[in-house]
Design an enzyme around this catalytic site. Structure first.
Site, short mmCIF file in Angstrom:
data_model
loop_
_atom_site.label_atom_id
_atom_site.label_comp_id
_atom_site.label_asym_id
_atom_site.label_seq_id
_atom_site.Cartn_x
_atom_site.Cartn_y
_atom_site.Cartn_z
N ASP A 1 69.52 -35.71 47.70
CA ASP A 1 70.33 -35.23 48.82
C ASP A 1 70.09 -36.12 50.04
O ASP A 1 69.04 -36.76 50.15
CB ASP A 1 69.93 -33.80 49.21
CG ASP A 1 70.18 -32.82 48.08
OD1 ASP A 1 71.02 -33.12 47.23
OD2 ASP A 1 69.50 -31.78 48.05
N1 URA Z 1 66.70 -31.08 44.21
C1 URA Z 1 67.28 -30.85 45.40
O1 URA Z 1 67.53 -29.71 45.76
N2 URA Z 1 67.57 -31.92 46.17
C2 URA Z 1 67.29 -33.20 45.83
O2 URA Z 1 67.55 -34.13 46.59
C3 URA Z 1 66.68 -33.42 44.59
C4 URA Z 1 66.40 -32.34 43.79
#
Ligand code: URA
Length: 250
Positions: A105
């Site tokens: 993310d």
């Molecule tokens: N899980 C998440 O919620 N975000 C990420 O960036 C990676 C794994």
């Protein structure tokens, strides 16, 4: 050979990426728009949009690097809303493309693995190989033992059941608690959604490891480094592939 397999083997993205280019009508073979299932032998000319894809006749030495992602960088090649992409920070390579192994993310930092070997990338992301992802996570609040047990037993999310393989408490303050968690798949926002399912909001998330590869403490945010021979061999072995040749530089 099917066009997606052929281009991926020559360092032009992953098979899925090539299939996407074909379905979007962006790939031309000998001047004609490519179709799903086209068979090629390598003598053709390939164009992605207006750019010719160079086909190296020799066995390729693939490149593999890790990158320590900054907060606020996006994991796609371009996005009108956010200016910075992790791809901008990578070393440029001639006639091959970096394939990213699993997205993070925009607010998540830490380990990202990039390779020019599309087959390796596909296998490392495929759930059937059960590659372990390792994260440090900070949440608001102090969960109870039974809440933590439910994360290990499994929780039904809107796209199916999910669970952590391990949850270890690392530190605790007035408002927040740090944990290290592992899981063996990479669905969208999966770590955050698991914590949210038991009522806790994640306010920091760092990827520390992906399968055989651990984020080195010495690798600063926004910096990359080459994997060493041993790491590359372990990575290939973990998805039942053999290394054909290893490049010592980028
Ligand atoms: N899980 C998440 O919620 N975000 C990420 O960036 C990676 C794994």
């Amino acid at each position: 050979m099917r066009v997606q397999k052929f281009l991926a083997s020559k360092g032009h993205g992953s098979r899925r990426q090539v299939e996407r280019w074909v379905s979007e009508g962006r790939l031309k073979i000998n001047g004609k728009t490519a179709q799903i299932g086209d068979i090629v032998n390598g003598d053709e000319s390939f164009f992605l949009d207006a750019q010719r894809l160079y086909i190296n006749p020799k066995q390729l030495s693939h490149r593999h690097i890790i990158y320590n992602k900054n907060n606020d960088e996006i994991c796609s090649r371009s996005d009108p809303e956010y200016k910075k992409s992790v791809f901008d920070a990578l070393p440029k390579i001639r006639s091959m493309r970096w394939v990213m192994v699993g997205r993070l993310d925009v607010s998540t930092t830490g380990l990202l693995l990039f390779t020019t070997d599309g087959e390796l990338a596909n296998r490392l992301m495929h759930p059937s190989y059960g590659i372990i992802r390792h994260y440090a996570v900070r949440i608001y609040g102090h969960p109870s033992k039974s809440e933590l047990t439910s994360l290990l037993k499994g929780i039904v999310l809107d796209d199916g059941a999910a669970a952590f393989l391990s949850v270890k408490k690392k530190a605790s303050g007035m408002a927040n608690t740090w944990y290290e968690v592992t899981l063996s798949e990479g669905r969208k926002h999966e770590v955050k959604r698991l914590w949210e399912a038991i009522g806790y909001k994640v306010n920091k998330l760092i990827r520390l490891g992906y399968g055989e590869i651990t984020l080195p403490k010495s690798l600063r945010r926004g910096c990359h480094q080459l994997l060493n021979t041993d790491e590359i061999e372990r990575l290939y072995q973990s998805v039942k592939l053999t290394v054909k040749s290893i490049s010592k530089d980028i």
